[in-house]
Design an enzyme around this catalytic site. Sequence first.
Site, short mmCIF file in Angstrom:
data_model
loop_
_atom_site.label_atom_id
_atom_site.label_comp_id
_atom_site.label_asym_id
_atom_site.label_seq_id
_atom_site.Cartn_x
_atom_site.Cartn_y
_atom_site.Cartn_z
N TYR A 72 18.35 -69.76 131.40
CA TYR A 72 19.50 -68.95 131.79
C TYR A 72 19.12 -67.48 132.04
O TYR A 72 19.46 -66.89 133.06
CB TYR A 72 20.59 -69.07 130.72
CG TYR A 72 21.77 -68.18 130.96
CD1 TYR A 72 22.68 -68.47 131.98
CD2 TYR A 72 21.97 -67.02 130.22
CE1 TYR A 72 23.75 -67.63 132.23
CE2 TYR A 72 23.05 -66.19 130.46
CZ TYR A 72 23.93 -66.49 131.47
OH TYR A 72 24.99 -65.65 131.72
N SER A 124 24.84 -63.08 137.63
CA SER A 124 25.67 -64.29 137.67
C SER A 124 25.79 -64.93 139.05
O SER A 124 26.30 -66.04 139.16
CB SER A 124 27.06 -64.00 137.14
OG SER A 124 27.03 -64.04 135.74
N LYS A 139 24.38 -68.29 139.33
CA LYS A 139 25.08 -69.48 138.81
C LYS A 139 25.48 -70.44 139.92
O LYS A 139 25.63 -71.63 139.69
CB LYS A 139 26.29 -69.03 137.97
CG LYS A 139 25.86 -68.27 136.70
CD LYS A 139 27.02 -67.64 135.93
CE LYS A 139 26.49 -66.86 134.71
NZ LYS A 139 27.52 -66.10 134.01
N1 GLU Z 1 23.00 -62.44 132.37
C1 GLU Z 1 24.31 -61.87 132.23
C2 GLU Z 1 24.93 -62.27 130.92
O1 GLU Z 1 24.74 -63.38 130.49
C3 GLU Z 1 25.11 -62.35 133.39
C4 GLU Z 1 26.45 -61.74 133.40
C5 GLU Z 1 27.07 -61.71 134.75
O2 GLU Z 1 26.48 -61.34 135.75
O3 GLU Z 1 28.25 -62.08 134.78
O4 GLU Z 1 25.62 -61.51 130.29
#
Ligand code: GLU
Length: 310
Positions: A192, A65, A68
């Site tokens: 994503y 994440s 992001k």
């Molecule tokens: N790819 C992970 C998910 O979608 C990211 C979660 C994270 O790092 O918060 O669950």
Amino acid sequence: MTLDLQSIVDGIVSEAATAQDRGKVADYIPSLGCIDPAQFGIAIVTPDGSVHTGGDAAVPFSIQSVSKVFALTLALGKVGGDLWQRVGVEPSGSAFNSVVQLEAEKGIPRNPFINAGAIVVSDVVLGSGESRDAIGDILRFVRFVSGDGSVFIDSAVANSEADTGFRNVALANYMRAFGNMAHRVDDALKVYFHQCAIAMSCRQLAMAGRYLMMDGINPDTGRAVVTPVRARRILSLMLTCGHYDGSGEFAFRVGIPGKSGVGGGILAVVPGKASIAVWSPGLNARGNSKLGSEALERLAAATNWNVFTA
Ligand code: GLU
């Protein structure tokens, strides 16, 4: 007072080495479940270009994440403030993959850092291109801001998540039902899952955060990646929403904008002073790196770095 950052880093690394409780490695993404929890790395970059590292700072890990932050930067570059009609800017106080909240809020995710919000951001980055173009754009951007062409996407992690990420599929379909997805759900999710599977070391990640430390300027080119106002807004979201439903506690204990990921990484940025990356794969009960959060608390105390005092 000049800070002896290297000795602070060395102290943090020795303390982490003796920790008994290292948290629990995320295993809901199967390929992350086999990472050795004994690892710990830290890197600090300051505006003069100095880099201080310790522990496993050169070992690439799945940034999950933390990506992001970079995808959000790109999406804002594409559609500017219009993004905020599709995603909110409020802390969620709920789990990062909550479906219930999305129903109550009619398909508009609370913020760009919970999974639903990040999937909308991926949908925006897709623009009028194909998934592979958008994945390439995100990877190129991360390489650009880190000044390091060796950053890569771990396709085993991306595939592992594509095989098991049913909640994310549900969130994306749910938003589509509310008209908040412009593309096919599969295409947006491909973007994503691949952005989450970017692998970076602490050193590379701290370098990648420099533009946020420097009012939006990439120090390698001297040019703006984002305006100072946009850099400030991204940092505000990191402070209020960057640690899932543990964001309040992180702000309380550390006082520095940060974004964590379930791979155990955290990018923390002190405006004008430092870009910091820590990594330790074991997570605390809120899904944030246990030793990473503790290391940042200790670093903030030792340096007096935070966004509330001059
Ligand atoms: N790819 C992970 C998910 O979608 C990211 C979660 C994270 O790092 O918060 O669950």
